[in-house]
Motif scaffolding. Structure first.
Motif, mmCIF file in Angstrom:
data_model
loop_
_atom_site.group_PDB
_atom_site.id
_atom_site.type_symbol
_atom_site.label_atom_id
_atom_site.label_comp_id
_atom_site.label_asym_id
_atom_site.label_seq_id
_atom_site.Cartn_x
_atom_site.Cartn_y
_atom_site.Cartn_z
ATOM 1 N N TRP A 96 0.852 -1.195 0.000
ATOM 2 C CA TRP A 96 0.000 0.000 0.000
ATOM 3 C C TRP A 96 0.882 1.237 0.000
ATOM 4 N N HIS A 134 0.470 5.777 -0.297
ATOM 5 C CA HIS A 134 -0.389 6.941 -0.500
ATOM 6 C C HIS A 134 -0.063 7.571 -1.849
ATOM 7 N N PRO A 135 -1.091 7.939 -2.588
ATOM 8 C CA PRO A 135 -0.864 8.462 -3.940
ATOM 9 C C PRO A 135 -0.184 9.818 -3.932
ATOM 10 N N GLU A 192 -2.316 13.579 -4.979
ATOM 11 C CA GLU A 192 -3.719 13.658 -4.556
ATOM 12 C C GLU A 192 -3.835 14.645 -3.400
ATOM 13 N N ARG A 221 -9.021 12.389 -0.651
ATOM 14 C CA ARG A 221 -8.545 11.316 -1.534
ATOM 15 C C ARG A 221 -7.090 10.937 -1.222
ATOM 16 N N TRP A 280 -3.341 3.371 -2.250
ATOM 17 C CA TRP A 280 -3.483 2.565 -3.463
ATOM 18 C C TRP A 280 -2.623 1.319 -3.324
ATOM 19 N N ARG A 284 0.051 -1.254 -4.673
ATOM 20 C CA ARG A 284 1.148 -1.238 -5.647
ATOM 21 C C ARG A 284 1.568 -2.684 -5.878
ATOM 22 N N ASP A 300 0.551 0.952 -9.846
ATOM 23 C CA ASP A 300 -0.435 1.262 -8.815
ATOM 24 C C ASP A 300 -1.820 1.155 -9.434
ATOM 25 N N VAL A 301 -2.809 0.878 -8.609
ATOM 26 C CA VAL A 301 -4.204 0.877 -9.047
ATOM 27 C C VAL A 301 -4.959 1.839 -8.137
ATOM 28 N N GLU A 302 -5.657 2.802 -8.749
ATOM 29 C CA GLU A 302 -6.482 3.716 -7.969
ATOM 30 C C GLU A 302 -7.671 2.935 -7.405
ATOM 31 N N VAL A 303 -7.950 3.096 -6.125
ATOM 32 C CA VAL A 303 -8.984 2.307 -5.466
ATOM 33 C C VAL A 303 -10.390 2.836 -5.759
ATOM 34 N N SER A 317 -8.123 2.050 -13.069
ATOM 35 C CA SER A 317 -7.312 3.214 -13.395
ATOM 36 C C SER A 317 -5.886 2.985 -12.896
#
Length: 172
Positions: free
Chosen positions: A67, A69-70, A73, A77, A82, A84, A112-115, A124
Motif C-alpha cells: 500500500w 499513498h498516492p 492527490e 482522496r 493505493w 502497488r 499502482d491501481v487507484e482504489v 485506473s
C-alpha cells in the motif's frame, strides 16, 4: 411513541457502529494485503494472464503487493492508499511458430491501481513501470508477426473500463 431524544441517541449509536464496523473491515483488509504471501498467488496469476493473452506467461521471481499513498492527490482522496503491484522476472512466450520461445522478458514490472474508480468499474492505472524489458520481434514470410496476440473472443462488451495514463521504461 418513543421520545425524540431516544430516537436520536439510537440513530447515533447505530451510525457509530456502522462506522466502526466499516473501519474494522478496512483495517482487516489492509492487514491481509500487507501480510499475505502473494507468491502463493503466482500460479493463479500466471494461468489467468496466459489464458487472457493466449500465450505462456510466468512470474518467475517475487510477487508483492503493498500500500502507498498516492502522489499528487489532495484532500480526503490523499488518505485512501493505493495498492502497488510488483512482479520480478516476468516472461511472455512466443507463438509456437517463432524461432525463440520468449517474446518478452522483464526484470520487473510495477504499477499502482487507484482504489476509488474501482467502485465505478474503472481500472485506473496511473503508470506502469517496466525495468530492463527485452522484446524479440519477429515476422515470417507468410506475414505472421509475433507482436499480434490472438485474444479470446468475449460474449459481449465488458462492463469494466481500463484507463492507463503512462508507460515508463528503465534500462529498456
Amino acid at each position: 411513541m418513543p421520545h425524540p431524544s431516544y430516537v436520536a441517541r439510537t440513530a447515533g449509536k447505530t451510525l457509530a457502529w456502522i462506522v466502526v464496523v466499516a473501519l474494522a473491515l478496512c483495517a482487516a483488509m489492509a492487514v491481509i494485503v500487507a501480510t499475505f504471501d502473494w507468491n502463493r498467488a503466482r500460479p493463479w496469476v500466471d494461468d489467468k494472464v496466459s489464458q487472457a493473452i493466449g500465450r505462456p506467461f510466468a512470474i518467475n521471481g517475487d510477487l508483492r503487493v503493498g500500500w502507498q499513498h498516492p502522489a499528487g492527490e489532495h484532500g480526503w482522496r490523499a488518505w485512501v492508499p493505493w495498492p502497488r503491484f510488483t512482479a520480478n522476472d516476468v516472461t511472455i512466450g512466443n507463438p509456437s511458430w517463432a524461432r525463440s520461445p520468449t517474446f518478452a522478458q522483464l526484470d520487473r514490472i510495477s504499477f499502482d491501481v487507484e482504489v476509488l474508480p474501482l467502485l465505478a468499474r474503472v481500472i485506473s492505472i496511473p503508470s506502469i513501470d517496466l525495468v530492463s524489458p527485452t522484446v524479440d520481434l519477429e515476422r515470417i514470410k507468410d506475414g505472421r508477426e509475433n507482436w499480434s496476440f490472438e485474444l479470446p473472443q468475449s460474449k459481449g462488451p465488458s462492463r469494466w473500463t481500463l484507463r492507463l495514463a503512462d508507460l515508463g521504461f528503465a534500462k529498456g
